[in-house]
Design a protein around this motif. Structure first.
Motif, PDB file in Angstrom:
ATOM      1  N   VAL A   1       0.841  -1.207   0.000  1.00  0.00           N
ATOM      2  CA  VAL A   1       0.000   0.000   0.000  1.00  0.00           C
ATOM      3  C   VAL A   1       0.868   1.245   0.000  1.00  0.00           C
ATOM      4  O   VAL A   1       0.660   2.169  -0.796  1.00  0.00           O
ATOM      5  CB  VAL A   1      -0.945   0.006   1.223  1.00  0.00           C
ATOM      6  CG1 VAL A   1      -1.731   1.317   1.265  1.00  0.00           C
ATOM      7  CG2 VAL A   1      -1.902  -1.173   1.182  1.00  0.00           C
ATOM      8  N   CYS A   2       1.852   1.278   0.883  1.00  0.00           N
ATOM      9  CA  CYS A   2       2.720   2.459   1.008  1.00  0.00           C
ATOM     10  C   CYS A   2       3.464   2.779  -0.282  1.00  0.00           C
ATOM     11  O   CYS A   2       3.733   3.948  -0.577  1.00  0.00           O
ATOM     12  CB  CYS A   2       3.722   2.263   2.153  1.00  0.00           C
ATOM     13  SG  CYS A   2       2.959   2.262   3.792  1.00  0.00           S
ATOM     14  N   GLU A   3       3.774   1.739  -1.047  1.00  0.00           N
ATOM     15  CA  GLU A   3       4.489   1.937  -2.312  1.00  0.00           C
ATOM     16  C   GLU A   3       3.595   2.491  -3.414  1.00  0.00           C
ATOM     17  O   GLU A   3       4.089   2.931  -4.450  1.00  0.00           O
ATOM     18  CB  GLU A   3       5.092   0.607  -2.769  1.00  0.00           C
ATOM     19  CG  GLU A   3       6.211   0.090  -1.868  1.00  0.00           C
ATOM     20  CD  GLU A   3       6.623  -1.329  -2.217  1.00  0.00           C
ATOM     21  OE1 GLU A   3       6.011  -1.908  -3.153  1.00  0.00           O
ATOM     22  OE2 GLU A   3       7.539  -1.864  -1.560  1.00  0.00           O
ATOM     23  N   ASN A   4       2.284   2.475  -3.173  1.00  0.00           N
ATOM     24  CA  ASN A   4       1.358   2.837  -4.248  1.00  0.00           C
ATOM     25  C   ASN A   4       0.350   3.908  -3.851  1.00  0.00           C
ATOM     26  O   ASN A   4      -0.726   4.011  -4.445  1.00  0.00           O
ATOM     27  CB  ASN A   4       0.619   1.580  -4.721  1.00  0.00           C
ATOM     28  CG  ASN A   4       1.532   0.611  -5.442  1.00  0.00           C
ATOM     29  OD1 ASN A   4       1.812   0.779  -6.623  1.00  0.00           O
ATOM     30  ND2 ASN A   4       2.034  -0.382  -4.718  1.00  0.00           N
ATOM     31  N   ILE A   5       0.700   4.709  -2.843  1.00  0.00           N
ATOM     32  CA  ILE A   5      -0.125   5.846  -2.462  1.00  0.00           C
ATOM     33  C   ILE A   5       0.757   7.070  -2.300  1.00  0.00           C
ATOM     34  O   ILE A   5       1.988   6.979  -2.300  1.00  0.00           O
ATOM     35  CB  ILE A   5      -0.915   5.588  -1.158  1.00  0.00           C
ATOM     36  CG1 ILE A   5       0.044   5.317   0.005  1.00  0.00           C
ATOM     37  CG2 ILE A   5      -1.910   4.455  -1.340  1.00  0.00           C
ATOM     38  CD1 ILE A   5      -0.650   5.198   1.358  1.00  0.00           C
ATOM     39  N   ASP A   6       0.124   8.219  -2.142  1.00  0.00           N
ATOM     40  CA  ASP A   6       0.857   9.478  -1.993  1.00  0.00           C
ATOM     41  C   ASP A   6       0.952   9.885  -0.531  1.00  0.00           C
ATOM     42  O   ASP A   6       0.142   9.477   0.312  1.00  0.00           O
ATOM     43  CB  ASP A   6       0.145  10.589  -2.774  1.00  0.00           C
ATOM     44  CG  ASP A   6       0.080  10.294  -4.268  1.00  0.00           C
ATOM     45  OD1 ASP A   6       1.070   9.757  -4.803  1.00  0.00           O
ATOM     46  OD2 ASP A   6      -0.963  10.592  -4.882  1.00  0.00           O
ATOM     47  N   ASP A   7       1.945  10.710  -0.242  1.00  0.00           N
ATOM     48  CA  ASP A   7       2.102  11.293   1.094  1.00  0.00           C
ATOM     49  C   ASP A   7       1.160  12.490   1.196  1.00  0.00           C
ATOM     50  O   ASP A   7       1.539  13.611   0.871  1.00  0.00           O
ATOM     51  CB  ASP A   7       3.559  11.705   1.309  1.00  0.00           C
ATOM     52  CG  ASP A   7       3.748  12.541   2.569  1.00  0.00           C
ATOM     53  OD1 ASP A   7       2.912  12.414   3.485  1.00  0.00           O
ATOM     54  OD2 ASP A   7       4.714  13.328   2.619  1.00  0.00           O
ATOM     55  N   VAL A   8      -0.067  12.248   1.659  1.00  0.00           N
ATOM     56  CA  VAL A   8      -1.052  13.334   1.715  1.00  0.00           C
ATOM     57  C   VAL A   8      -1.029  14.052   3.059  1.00  0.00           C
ATOM     58  O   VAL A   8      -1.631  15.124   3.204  1.00  0.00           O
ATOM     59  CB  VAL A   8      -2.476  12.811   1.430  1.00  0.00           C
ATOM     60  CG1 VAL A   8      -2.545  12.249   0.023  1.00  0.00           C
ATOM     61  CG2 VAL A   8      -2.923  11.790   2.461  1.00  0.00           C
ATOM     62  N   THR A   9      -0.332  13.487   4.047  1.00  0.00           N
ATOM     63  CA  THR A   9      -0.242  14.146   5.350  1.00  0.00           C
ATOM     64  C   THR A   9       0.937  15.107   5.418  1.00  0.00           C
ATOM     65  O   THR A   9       1.035  15.898   6.350  1.00  0.00           O
ATOM     66  CB  THR A   9      -0.113  13.112   6.481  1.00  0.00           C
ATOM     67  OG1 THR A   9       1.073  12.327   6.281  1.00  0.00           O
ATOM     68  CG2 THR A   9      -1.336  12.192   6.504  1.00  0.00           C
TER      69      THR A   9
ATOM     70  N   ASN B   1       4.225  14.453   5.822  1.00  0.00           N
ATOM     71  CA  ASN B   1       5.315  14.178   6.765  1.00  0.00           C
ATOM     72  C   ASN B   1       6.545  13.580   6.095  1.00  0.00           C
ATOM     73  O   ASN B   1       7.485  13.144   6.750  1.00  0.00           O
ATOM     74  CB  ASN B   1       4.835  13.246   7.874  1.00  0.00           C
ATOM     75  CG  ASN B   1       4.502  11.852   7.369  1.00  0.00           C
ATOM     76  OD1 ASN B   1       4.452  11.618   6.164  1.00  0.00           O
ATOM     77  ND2 ASN B   1       4.261  10.923   8.283  1.00  0.00           N
ATOM     78  N   GLY B   2       6.535  13.546   4.764  1.00  0.00           N
ATOM     79  CA  GLY B   2       7.722  13.101   4.029  1.00  0.00           C
ATOM     80  C   GLY B   2       7.758  11.634   3.662  1.00  0.00           C
ATOM     81  O   GLY B   2       8.714  11.176   3.027  1.00  0.00           O
ATOM     82  N   LYS B   3       6.744  10.869   4.056  1.00  0.00           N
ATOM     83  CA  LYS B   3       6.710   9.451   3.698  1.00  0.00           C
ATOM     84  C   LYS B   3       5.262   8.960   3.671  1.00  0.00           C
ATOM     85  O   LYS B   3       4.393   9.517   4.333  1.00  0.00           O
ATOM     86  CB  LYS B   3       7.520   8.609   4.687  1.00  0.00           C
ATOM     87  CG  LYS B   3       7.084   8.757   6.124  1.00  0.00           C
ATOM     88  CD  LYS B   3       7.983   7.939   7.040  1.00  0.00           C
ATOM     89  CE  LYS B   3       7.573   8.126   8.504  1.00  0.00           C
ATOM     90  NZ  LYS B   3       8.424   7.335   9.420  1.00  0.00           N
ATOM     91  N   SER B   4       5.042   7.927   2.872  1.00  0.00           N
ATOM     92  CA  SER B   4       3.700   7.344   2.777  1.00  0.00           C
ATOM     93  C   SER B   4       3.518   6.308   3.879  1.00  0.00           C
ATOM     94  O   SER B   4       4.367   5.430   4.059  1.00  0.00           O
ATOM     95  CB  SER B   4       3.497   6.690   1.408  1.00  0.00           C
ATOM     96  OG  SER B   4       3.571   7.656   0.376  1.00  0.00           O
ATOM     97  N   GLU B   5       2.408   6.414   4.608  1.00  0.00           N
ATOM     98  CA  GLU B   5       2.148   5.491   5.709  1.00  0.00           C
ATOM     99  C   GLU B   5       0.717   4.979   5.613  1.00  0.00           C
ATOM    100  O   GLU B   5      -0.211   5.748   5.361  1.00  0.00           O
ATOM    101  CB  GLU B   5       2.359   6.181   7.053  1.00  0.00           C
ATOM    102  CG  GLU B   5       3.802   6.617   7.283  1.00  0.00           C
ATOM    103  CD  GLU B   5       3.961   7.340   8.604  1.00  0.00           C
ATOM    104  OE1 GLU B   5       4.746   6.857   9.445  1.00  0.00           O
ATOM    105  OE2 GLU B   5       3.308   8.383   8.785  1.00  0.00           O
ATOM    106  N   ALA B   6       0.567   3.675   5.831  1.00  0.00           N
ATOM    107  CA  ALA B   6      -0.748   3.049   5.737  1.00  0.00           C
ATOM    108  C   ALA B   6      -1.024   2.227   6.986  1.00  0.00           C
ATOM    109  O   ALA B   6      -0.105   1.747   7.659  1.00  0.00           O
ATOM    110  CB  ALA B   6      -0.820   2.156   4.505  1.00  0.00           C
TER     111      ALA B   6
END
Length: 212
Positions: free
Chosen positions: A74-82, A84-89
């Motif tokens: 999931v993290c590899e295929n979503i954007d950092d919308v918060t 904070n510099g990284k994608s987190e799911a």
């Protein structure tokens, strides 16, 4: 309450022994259910601000290792919308099998009510039973708003042939995918905050369905 044998006078030593002998499993199950509900409410209240939350709701067991692998995908295929510099799911797994203690099953259903009403899960991967429930409750966005694929009920798309999930050990024979509708009751500011997360959910959904 169902009574077994001769019931002693309440709150005596004999009564405590009688209660524990006949109602031990009921008591343990009820305590577990209460603890699970308290944990769920606390989890919802103090939850980290993730870029995307996915609820996986199925009668099939899924290991922690598989959930961790899914989270990485999931993290590899979503954007950092918060920002904070990284994608987190966050993957919330609800084991809805009925092979466990009935009280535990009931607690999971209560957790489901909380998950569908008060959390920020924007992707639901669920068995047909819960696809029907979420669709009937108006939790999901019409599928025609985000995909051109054939739908199951107007709200969910079958994941039966999803090789991405199959390759990490998830049984997809009875899995469906839906996107959460933004809740107007949350207010304008909450909808503006959650819109990028919903868009992240759609982005990941399209990835699973090989639409991009």
């Amino acid at each position: 309450m169902e009574v077994y044998g001769v019931k002693p006078k309440p709150f005596t030593k004999e009564w405590r022994q009688y209660f524990w002998e006949y109602y031990k499993l009921h008591t343990i199950g009820a305590v577990f259910a209460v603890i699970l509900l308290i944990f769920t409410v606390s989890e919802c209240k103090n939850q980290k601000n993730y870029d995307l939350q996915i609820d996986l709701i199925t009668e099939n067991t899924v290991s922690e290792e598989v959930l961790d692998t899914l989270s990485d995908i999931v993290c590899e295929n979503i954007d950092d919308v918060t920002g904070n510099g990284k994608s987190e799911a966050y993957i919330s797994f609800l084991d809805m099998s009925e092979n466990s203690n009935p009280q535990i099953t009931e607690a999971m259903y209560n957790k489901l009510l909380i998950e569908t009403g008060y959390t920020e899960a924007f992707v639901f991967i669920v068995s047909q039973k819960f696809a029907d429930y979420l669709s009937d409750e108006g939790v999901l966005k019409p599928a025609s708003d985000w995909t051109e694929m054939e739908t199951y009920d107007g709200y969910c798309v079958s994941l039966k042939y999803c090789e991405i999930l199959q390759n990490i050990g998830i049984d997809t024979s009875d899995l469906y995918l839906g996107i959460t509708e933004l809740r107007e009751r949350d207010g304008k500011s909450a909808c503006e905050k959650n819109l990028p997360k919903q868009e992240n959910g759609i982005k990941f959904a399209k990835f699973l369905l090989n639409e991009r």
